[in-house]
Design an enzyme around this catalytic site. Structure first.
Site, PDB file in Angstrom:
ATOM      1  N   CYS A  55      32.170  33.209  49.522  1.00 55.27           N
ATOM      2  CA  CYS A  55      33.037  34.397  49.370  1.00 55.27           C
ATOM      3  C   CYS A  55      33.080  34.911  47.937  1.00 55.27           C
ATOM      4  O   CYS A  55      33.530  36.029  47.695  1.00 55.27           O
ATOM      5  CB  CYS A  55      34.452  34.093  49.851  1.00 55.27           C
ATOM      6  SG  CYS A  55      34.514  33.647  51.590  1.00 55.27           S
ATOM      7  N   HIS A  86      39.974  38.749  46.607  1.00 51.59           N
ATOM      8  CA  HIS A  86      39.278  38.361  47.834  1.00 51.59           C
ATOM      9  C   HIS A  86      40.301  38.301  48.969  1.00 51.59           C
ATOM     10  O   HIS A  86      41.421  37.818  48.786  1.00 51.59           O
ATOM     11  CB  HIS A  86      38.613  37.001  47.628  1.00 51.59           C
ATOM     12  CG  HIS A  86      38.031  36.443  48.883  1.00 51.59           C
ATOM     13  ND1 HIS A  86      37.213  37.181  49.710  1.00 51.59           N
ATOM     14  CD2 HIS A  86      38.169  35.219  49.470  1.00 51.59           C
ATOM     15  CE1 HIS A  86      36.875  36.440  50.742  1.00 51.59           C
ATOM     16  NE2 HIS A  86      37.437  35.250  50.628  1.00 51.59           N
ATOM     17  N   ASN A 125      38.548  38.516  56.854  1.00 51.92           N
ATOM     18  CA  ASN A 125      37.790  37.994  55.712  1.00 51.92           C
ATOM     19  C   ASN A 125      36.307  38.298  55.915  1.00 51.92           C
ATOM     20  O   ASN A 125      35.660  37.683  56.759  1.00 51.92           O
ATOM     21  CB  ASN A 125      38.041  36.486  55.598  1.00 51.92           C
ATOM     22  CG  ASN A 125      37.311  35.853  54.428  1.00 51.92           C
ATOM     23  OD1 ASN A 125      36.512  36.501  53.758  1.00 51.92           O
ATOM     24  ND2 ASN A 125      37.581  34.584  54.197  1.00 51.92           N
TER      25      ASN A 125
END
Ligand SMILES: CC(C)(COP(=O)(O)OP(=O)(O)OC[C@H]1O[C@@H](n2cnc3c(N)ncnc32)[C@H](O)[C@@H]1OP(=O)(O)O)[C@@H](O)C(=O)NCCC(=O)NCCS
Length: 363
Positions: free
Chosen positions: A111, A249, A279
């Protein structure tokens, strides 16, 4: 002194939308559980590969920068779900754009891939190696998930975002980065049977399983993002009160709120897209950045910090100063091919494979 200004931005979100209520038709979960634990309502499921999502986002970013494709001399593709490992996906983007001159590099820090990639691209521009670089975060996580595992599969979605960086003498763009990794925690978020360590006798997709310790990751993620943000701001000599935008994030709204609270930052200075896209790993930051630009919420010379964490457990933050221009110069006439399936129809074959494998393993 050379700097690397963000002059273009774009995103590509596939149209098929999978809601929490859709998920509750295929597993034992509910909108109430998912929304209260994560802030997520829905996510996108892609009918094309991650490299095609990346191409559309990149074309849009290049148009927003007002550049021609052959002005671009570097393409960095951040992802943990590359369509192909060889050749890399940045070369696919180059080919689709019709670019003949760019260096092409893929980068995987899960990520954190976009964050690591924008820091790398900034350094390459500052070193004089490149002048105009496209940095992409793109994922097709829906392919990668075990759709029988409710602990994990509800948390993710597909999408892509991209920015263009251009060399400038003005002190804008990424001005400091703090990047790191808790390697001792790498087993808390991991898939096996994928990569060259996989058993070649197995059908690797059917045998992908997820190791996932959500609560441990939650704690480390919060700590890593706070430390990285404090470090990046200290290196740039910027106080937290001066920050106009946090673009974090988007793994979980509660993680974002915990980071904001520890940093004493009001949530109205924090950009959120986790409710609609969940996500999307490497794509969350460039997608969210593009979205708040589209909403005209960024002002010239705003001060922005972008914290992230991911499998590894990688963590980091970049502090950046926006430039003078907050409007795109042009729009690209580029679209994804139409999608004739619902999100549930798109994941049905994947779910079938996961179910069949589960039966074989437990037999
Ligand atoms: C995963 C996460 C949302 C779970 O939230 P949480 O507050 O820790 O969850 P809780 O402890 O309250 O709930 C766990 C329980 O819910 C159950 N559960 C898990 N997923 C569920 C789902 N989709 N629907 C319903 N119940 C679920 C579990 O089986 C467990 O049940 P048990 O207590 O009977 O064993 C949270 O820990 C998180 O966001 N972690 C980090 C996310 C992450 O790693 N993202 C990727 C890295 S970028």
């Amino acid at each position: 002194m050379r700097y690397a200004e963000i002059t273009g931005w774009g995103k590509c979100m596939p149209p098929a939308t999978l809601t929490n209520d859709d998920l509750s038709t295929i597993m034992d979960t509910s909108d109430e559980w998912i929304f209260s634990r994560t802030g997520m309502k829905e996510r996108r499921i892609s009918h094309v590969n991650a490299d095609e999502l990346a191409y559309v986002a990149a074309a849009r970013a290049i148009a927003a920068a007002g550049l021609e494709v052959n002005d671009i001399d570097g393409i960095l593709f951040g992802s943990m779900t590359p369509t192909t490992l060889m050749p890399n996906c940045s070369s696919y983007v180059q080919k689709r754009l019709g670019n003949k001159v760019a260096a092409c590099m893929d980068l995987n820090s899960a990520c954190c891939s976009f964050l690591y990639a924008i820091s790398t691209a900034t350094s390459l521009i500052q070193a004089g190696v490149m002048n105009k670089v496209v940095v992409i975060g793109a994922e097709k996580l829906s392919w990668f998930l075990d759709w029988t595992n409710r602990n994990v599969s509800v948390l993710f979605g597909d999408g892509a975002g991209a920015v263009v960086l251009e060399a400038t003498s003005e002190p804008v763009g990424v001005l400091s980065s703090k990047l790191g990794c808790y390697g001792d925690m790498r087993d808390t978020l991991a898939t096996d049977n994928f990569g060259s360590g996989a058993n070649r006798g197995l059908d690797s997709y059917a045998h992908i399983s997820w190791e996932f310790d959500g609560q441990e990751i939650f704690k480390r993620a919060t700590r890593g993002m706070v430390l990285a943000t404090q470090g990046a701001l200290a290196d740039a000599n910027v106080d937290v009160e001066e920050v106009d935008w946090v673009i974090p994030h988007q793994a979980n709204r509660r993680i974002i709120e915990a980071v904001a609270k520890r940093m004493n930052i009001d949530m109205d200075r924090v950009a959120i897209t986790v409710d609609r896209y969940a996500n999307t790993s490497a794509a969350t930051i460039p997608v969210t950045l593009t979205e708040i630009l589209e909403q005209k919420r960024i002002q010239p010379y705003d001060k922005i910090v972008m914290p992230a964490f991911g499998a590894g457990l990688t963590w980091g933050a970049a502090y950046l100063r926006w430039g003078a221009r907050v409007e795109p110069i042009a729009e690209a006439a580029v679209e994804l091919p139409p999608c004739d399936k619902t999100a549930l129809e798109l994941i049905e074959p994947l779910l079938e494979i996961n179910r069949r494998h589960k039966v074989v393993v437990s037999a």
